[in-house]
Scaffold this motif. Structure first.
Motif, PDB file in Angstrom:
ATOM      1  N   GLN A  45       0.847  -1.174   0.000  1.00 26.27           N
ATOM      2  CA  GLN A  45       0.000   0.000   0.000  1.00 26.27           C
ATOM      3  C   GLN A  45       0.887   1.229   0.000  1.00 26.27           C
ATOM      4  N   PRO A  46       0.417   2.307  -0.619  1.00 28.71           N
ATOM      5  CA  PRO A  46       1.225   3.518  -0.606  1.00 28.71           C
ATOM      6  C   PRO A  46       1.396   4.015   0.823  1.00 28.71           C
ATOM      7  N   ALA A  47       2.549   4.573   1.080  1.00 27.84           N
ATOM      8  CA  ALA A  47       2.844   5.080   2.414  1.00 27.84           C
ATOM      9  C   ALA A  47       1.945   6.265   2.723  1.00 27.84           C
ATOM     10  N   ALA A  48       1.499   6.331   3.966  1.00 27.29           N
ATOM     11  CA  ALA A  48       0.676   7.452   4.404  1.00 27.29           C
ATOM     12  C   ALA A  48       1.551   8.691   4.509  1.00 27.29           C
ATOM     13  N   PRO A  49       0.959   9.861   4.339  1.00 26.86           N
ATOM     14  CA  PRO A  49       1.758  11.070   4.475  1.00 26.86           C
ATOM     15  C   PRO A  49       2.375  11.149   5.870  1.00 26.86           C
ATOM     16  N   GLU A  50       3.620  11.516   5.926  1.00 31.01           N
ATOM     17  CA  GLU A  50       4.334  11.583   7.199  1.00 31.01           C
ATOM     18  C   GLU A  50       4.031  12.903   7.894  1.00 31.01           C
ATOM     19  N   THR A  51       3.717  12.803   9.180  1.00 27.94           N
ATOM     20  CA  THR A  51       3.463  14.009   9.970  1.00 27.94           C
ATOM     21  C   THR A  51       4.440  14.044  11.119  1.00 27.94           C
ATOM     22  N   LYS A  52       4.773  15.235  11.557  1.00 25.32           N
ATOM     23  CA  LYS A  52       5.726  15.404  12.652  1.00 25.32           C
ATOM     24  C   LYS A  52       5.128  14.966  13.985  1.00 25.32           C
ATOM     25  N   SER A  53       3.792  15.011  14.121  1.00 26.22           N
ATOM     26  CA  SER A  53       3.177  14.678  15.405  1.00 26.22           C
ATOM     27  C   SER A  53       2.926  13.180  15.572  1.00 26.22           C
ATOM     28  N   ALA A  54       3.125  12.382  14.528  1.00 24.37           N
ATOM     29  CA  ALA A  54       2.879  10.947  14.620  1.00 24.37           C
ATOM     30  C   ALA A  54       3.965  10.284  15.468  1.00 24.37           C
ATOM     31  N   PRO A  55       3.573   9.398  16.410  1.00 24.26           N
ATOM     32  CA  PRO A  55       4.573   8.719  17.216  1.00 24.26           C
ATOM     33  C   PRO A  55       5.377   7.731  16.373  1.00 24.26           C
ATOM     34  N   ALA A  56       6.620   7.496  16.759  1.00 26.51           N
ATOM     35  CA  ALA A  56       7.523   6.610  16.025  1.00 26.51           C
ATOM     36  C   ALA A  56       7.097   5.147  16.119  1.00 26.51           C
ATOM     37  N   LEU A  57       6.257   4.791  17.090  1.00 22.70           N
ATOM     38  CA  LEU A  57       5.892   3.391  17.297  1.00 22.70           C
ATOM     39  C   LEU A  57       4.691   2.948  16.467  1.00 22.70           C
ATOM     40  N   THR A  58       4.318   3.710  15.453  1.00 23.97           N
ATOM     41  CA  THR A  58       3.231   3.281  14.588  1.00 23.97           C
ATOM     42  C   THR A  58       3.732   2.393  13.456  1.00 23.97           C
ATOM     43  N   THR A  59       5.035   2.171  13.414  1.00 20.62           N
ATOM     44  CA  THR A  59       5.622   1.293  12.402  1.00 20.62           C
ATOM     45  C   THR A  59       5.512  -0.156  12.886  1.00 20.62           C
ATOM     46  N   PRO A  60       4.990  -1.050  12.039  1.00 20.63           N
ATOM     47  CA  PRO A  60       4.892  -2.459  12.438  1.00 20.63           C
ATOM     48  C   PRO A  60       6.271  -3.062  12.675  1.00 20.63           C
ATOM     49  N   PRO A  61       6.346  -4.125  13.480  1.00 24.15           N
ATOM     50  CA  PRO A  61       7.623  -4.800  13.718  1.00 24.15           C
ATOM     51  C   PRO A  61       8.247  -5.314  12.414  1.00 24.15           C
ATOM     52  N   ASP A  62       9.561  -5.199  12.332  1.00 23.92           N
ATOM     53  CA  ASP A  62      10.316  -5.638  11.160  1.00 23.92           C
ATOM     54  C   ASP A  62      10.579  -7.143  11.243  1.00 23.92           C
ATOM     55  N   LEU A  63      10.171  -7.874  10.220  1.00 22.53           N
ATOM     56  CA  LEU A  63      10.325  -9.330  10.216  1.00 22.53           C
ATOM     57  C   LEU A  63      11.779  -9.771  10.107  1.00 22.53           C
ATOM     58  N   ALA A  64      12.619  -8.946   9.504  1.00 22.20           N
ATOM     59  CA  ALA A  64      14.020  -9.320   9.302  1.00 22.20           C
ATOM     60  C   ALA A  64      14.786  -9.415  10.619  1.00 22.20           C
ATOM     61  N   ALA A  65      14.271  -8.785  11.661  1.00 25.29           N
ATOM     62  CA  ALA A  65      14.972  -8.764  12.947  1.00 25.29           C
ATOM     63  C   ALA A  65      14.522  -9.885  13.886  1.00 25.29           C
ATOM     64  N   VAL A  66      13.777 -10.864  13.378  1.00 26.74           N
ATOM     65  CA  VAL A  66      13.188 -11.908  14.226  1.00 26.74           C
ATOM     66  C   VAL A  66      13.630 -13.297  13.771  1.00 26.74           C
ATOM     67  N   THR A  67      13.882 -14.162  14.742  1.00 28.35           N
ATOM     68  CA  THR A  67      14.104 -15.582  14.465  1.00 28.35           C
ATOM     69  C   THR A  67      12.816 -16.305  14.834  1.00 28.35           C
ATOM     70  N   PHE A  68      12.201 -16.965  13.861  1.00 33.83           N
ATOM     71  CA  PHE A  68      10.928 -17.637  14.091  1.00 33.83           C
ATOM     72  C   PHE A  68      11.140 -19.002  14.741  1.00 33.83           C
ATOM     73  N   PRO A  69      10.210 -19.424  15.605  1.00 32.71           N
ATOM     74  CA  PRO A  69      10.341 -20.728  16.287  1.00 32.71           C
ATOM     75  C   PRO A  69       9.896 -21.886  15.401  1.00 32.71           C
ATOM     76  N   ILE A  70      10.608 -22.098  14.302  1.00 29.42           N
ATOM     77  CA  ILE A  70      10.287 -23.176  13.376  1.00 29.42           C
ATOM     78  C   ILE A  70      11.581 -23.921  13.075  1.00 29.42           C
ATOM     79  N   GLU A  71      11.522 -25.251  13.128  1.00 26.20           N
ATOM     80  CA  GLU A  71      12.695 -26.095  12.876  1.00 26.20           C
ATOM     81  C   GLU A  71      12.757 -26.425  11.384  1.00 26.20           C
ATOM     82  N   CYS A  72      13.795 -25.953  10.701  1.00 25.76           N
ATOM     83  CA  CYS A  72      13.915 -26.177   9.260  1.00 25.76           C
ATOM     84  C   CYS A  72      15.141 -26.986   8.871  1.00 25.76           C
ATOM     85  N   GLY A  73      15.920 -27.450   9.829  1.00 26.98           N
ATOM     86  CA  GLY A  73      17.101 -28.232   9.484  1.00 26.98           C
ATOM     87  C   GLY A  73      18.064 -27.428   8.638  1.00 26.98           C
ATOM     88  N   PRO A  74      18.521 -27.996   7.498  1.00 25.72           N
ATOM     89  CA  PRO A  74      19.532 -27.305   6.690  1.00 25.72           C
ATOM     90  C   PRO A  74      18.982 -26.170   5.817  1.00 25.72           C
TER      91      PRO A  74
END
Length: 192
Positions: A45-74
């Motif tokens: 979706q297109p990014a919403a217009p950025e406002t100075k008053s919007a809190p920084a925590l409205t960004t969803p968590p980044d998936l790249a920074a997470v290790t998922f609890p799934i066993e995948c072997g090699p």
């Protein structure tokens, strides 16, 4: 009696070993073709217009920074689908990810995980497993809407059903209630 100039050829008579070799070759082609399928389409979706008053925590968590609890072997874990929304009503979005092992053949089962961050914007982490890959289920339709996670689940009625061809289909809905995610089947749930 007329004799043929060409000797009788052994391969003109089918034997069980010929049928077995043909079935093996066809199974190999089908299995190999599953590796060559195109990746899932994604839409942004297109990014919403950025406002100075919007809190920084409205960004969803980044998936790249997470290790998922799934066993995948090699092989590695792959995020197949993702969606974000405020699931617990705290004003901060969570991210829901459909993850499976990057298997070169077959249909690997999916896990569905909810990620969040602390109020201080810390590192994202998995806070709930909505669907465990050990259930052997895959996810087709998937969305986060109105504070709920919905998905269509494809599964197998028995171990005799080939893993390529799920024979059960059901709808599931998860909603945050009383400090945890509660699963229900929405109206119109179906099974094949």
């Amino acid at each position: 009696m007329q004799s043929s100039a060409v000797p009788e050829l052994a391969h003109t008579h089918t034997r069980p070993i010929h049928w077995l070799a043909t079935a093996t070759a066809v199974a190999g082609v089908v299995a190999f073709s599953s590796v060559l399928q195109p990746g899932a389409a994604t839409a942004a979706q297109p990014a919403a217009p950025e406002t100075k008053s919007a809190p920084a925590l409205t960004t969803p968590p980044d998936l790249a920074a997470v290790t998922f609890p799934i066993e995948c072997g090699p092989v590695k874990a792959v995020v197949q689908k993702r969606a974000s929304g405020d699931l617990d009503g705290d004003g901060r979005p969570e991210t829901v990810a459909v993850v499976h092992c990057d298997s070169p053949m077959g249909t690997p089962p999916d896990g569905v995980y909810v990620l969040t961050r602390d109020a201080d914007g810390g590192k994202p982490r998995v806070v709930a497993t909505l669907l465990d890959p050990k259930d052997g289920t895959t996810v087709s339709d998937f969305a986060v809407r109105h504070g709920a996670v919905t998905a269509t689940l494809l599964g197998y009625s028995s171990a005799d059903v080939p893993r390529c061809c799920p024979d059960e289909k059901s709808d599931a809905k998860w909603r945050w209630h009383g400090g945890s995610f509660v699963r229900s089947a929405p109206a119109g749930a179906r099974s094949v």
